[in-house]
Design a protein around this motif. Structure first.
Motif, short mmCIF file in Angstrom:
data_model
loop_
_atom_site.label_atom_id
_atom_site.label_comp_id
_atom_site.label_asym_id
_atom_site.label_seq_id
_atom_site.Cartn_x
_atom_site.Cartn_y
_atom_site.Cartn_z
N GLY A 1 0.80 -1.22 0.00
CA GLY A 1 0.00 0.00 0.00
C GLY A 1 0.83 1.26 0.00
N TRP A 2 0.19 2.36 0.37
CA TRP A 2 0.83 3.67 0.36
C TRP A 2 0.70 4.31 1.72
CZ3 TRP A 2 -0.92 8.63 1.41
CH2 TRP A 2 -0.07 9.69 1.02
N ILE A 3 1.75 5.03 2.12
CA ILE A 3 1.71 5.86 3.32
C ILE A 3 2.37 7.20 2.98
CG2 ILE A 3 1.70 3.94 4.94
CD1 ILE A 3 4.70 4.52 5.42
N GLU B 1 2.68 11.23 10.22
CA GLU B 1 1.52 10.62 9.57
C GLU B 1 1.84 9.20 9.15
OE1 GLU B 1 -0.23 12.87 6.38
OE2 GLU B 1 0.18 14.78 7.38
N ALA B 2 3.03 8.99 8.63
CA ALA B 2 3.42 7.65 8.20
C ALA B 2 3.38 6.66 9.36
CB ALA B 2 4.83 7.68 7.59
N GLU B 3 3.83 7.09 10.52
CA GLU B 3 3.82 6.19 11.68
C GLU B 3 2.39 5.82 12.07
OE1 GLU B 3 6.24 5.68 15.83
OE2 GLU B 3 5.82 7.73 15.15
N GLU B 4 1.48 6.81 12.06
CA GLU B 4 0.08 6.51 12.39
C GLU B 4 -0.54 5.58 11.36
OE1 GLU B 4 -4.04 6.49 11.99
OE2 GLU B 4 -2.84 7.69 10.60
N VAL C 1 11.57 11.27 4.08
CA VAL C 1 11.24 9.99 3.46
C VAL C 1 12.12 8.89 4.05
CG1 VAL C 1 11.29 8.69 1.29
CG2 VAL C 1 10.40 11.04 1.34
N ARG C 2 13.40 9.17 4.21
CA ARG C 2 14.29 8.17 4.82
C ARG C 2 13.84 7.84 6.25
NH1 ARG C 2 19.38 7.11 2.64
NH2 ARG C 2 19.27 7.32 0.37
N GLU C 3 13.39 8.86 6.99
CA GLU C 3 12.91 8.62 8.36
C GLU C 3 11.70 7.69 8.36
OE1 GLU C 3 11.20 11.20 12.19
OE2 GLU C 3 12.25 12.23 10.54
N SER C 4 10.79 7.92 7.43
CA SER C 4 9.61 7.06 7.34
C SER C 4 10.00 5.64 6.90
CB SER C 4 8.60 7.65 6.35
OG SER C 4 8.09 8.88 6.82
N LEU C 5 10.95 5.54 5.98
CA LEU C 5 11.36 4.22 5.52
C LEU C 5 12.06 3.43 6.63
CD1 LEU C 5 12.52 4.99 1.89
CD2 LEU C 5 10.50 3.71 2.61
N ALA C 6 12.68 4.13 7.56
CA ALA C 6 13.23 3.44 8.73
C ALA C 6 12.11 2.81 9.56
CB ALA C 6 14.05 4.41 9.57
N LEU C 7 10.97 3.51 9.65
CA LEU C 7 9.81 2.94 10.34
C LEU C 7 9.29 1.71 9.60
CD1 LEU C 7 7.84 6.26 11.03
CD2 LEU C 7 9.27 5.00 12.65
#
Length: 289
Positions: free
Chosen positions: A83-85, A92-95, A127-133
């Protein structure tokens, strides 16, 4: 086999709350500009003898992801959902990840990088921070249509985030009809293959100026084998986008003819086992059942 790359969309929800979904899709796409739903997808897979598929996002919205997860809850043939985040908004990505991972079918994320105006999207710090999640949750990151703008960035991403599984869709869209551009694609493609956390999909290979035949695509297949090996390659038909080129059965037949040159154990890897391992699919490979 398992089809690692299949899309669905419903034009009844083309516009929701004033927001247009699937902005890349329009009347100019001819027969593609209609709804493609779960029943038609199941019938298509059944007719080809394909036992299941991974649904992949076709719109950078949470609505598209929610719709795919709902389809997965109703259909056992849906083995996973990519999916998409909101990758550029980590909070927002974490939620969204917290919400979506409550669904066992949610296996990875993707962003339509080729439609994003930011050529450096994969290098953006947020984006890198979200991809770490994403990586911490054991999810994958699919990259579509990476060449020419994003294939080099994909190499950096895989190298600098070894904990993240990077899946290159459609072999990065190689420019097979342009020898000069192919040199650039080949360099980045081989570089990505040297990163052990990378995987590539034999999918979306209806390429401009190239006849969709085993002979025409064999150089790409051999390059993919050399760069990734069968243990990091998986097959996908990119339905229904691929129907602009050939019907599902023909799309699959060409891929199967290419794969048939491998040993039985290598065929098992490309046809099912790589997808099962990469996406953590809850299914036993045919070879082991």
């Amino acid at each position: 086999m398992i089809d690692s790359h299949l899309h669905l969309w419903t034009l009844d929800t083309f516009v929701t709350g004033g927001v247009r979904h699937y902005p890349w899709l329009g009347p100019q796409h001819g027969a593609l500009f209609r709804s493609f739903g779960e029943d038609e997808a199941r019938e298509t897979l059944d007719a080809a003898g394909v036992r299941g598929a991974v649904l992949v996002q076709a719109d950078d919205t949470v609505d598209d992801t929610g719709s795919m997860l709902a389809v997965a809850a109703r259909n056992s043939w849906v083995l996973g959902v990519v999916g998409w985040i909101s990758l550029d908004a980590p909070a927002e990505a974490e939620e969204q990840l917290h919400r979506f991972t409550a669904h066992p079918a949610f296996k990875g994320v993707r962003h339509l990088v080729h439609d994003d105006p930011r050529g450096d999207f994969l290098d953006v710090p947020a984006v890198r921070e979200s991809l770490a999640l994403v990586a911490r949750r054991g999810l994958t990151f699919d990259i579509p249509d990476a060449f020419p703008r994003h294939l080099g960035s994909a190499v950096r991403l895989a190298r600098e985030m070894p904990e993240l599984t990077v899946v290159l869709d459609h072999l990065g869209k190689p420019p097979l009809a342009d020898p000069e551009l192919m040199d650039s694609w080949s360099a980045d493609f081989r570089a990505l293959g040297r990163e052990p956390n990378s995987v590539a999909k034999l999918s979306g290979l209806h390429l401009p100026g190239v006849e969709y035949t085993p002979d025409a695509l064999r150089p790409l297949f051999e390059s993919a084998l050399e760069a990734f090996g069968p243990e990091r390659l998986m097959i996908g038909c990119d339905w229904p986008v691929s129907t602009l080129g050939t019907p599902y059965g023909r799309t699959l037949d060409v891929l199967l003819e290419l794969v048939s040159t491998l040993s039985p154990s290598e065929q098992d890897l490309v046809l099912e086992e790589t997808a099962i391992r990469t996406y953590g699919l809850a299914v036993t490979p045919i070879a082991e059942s």
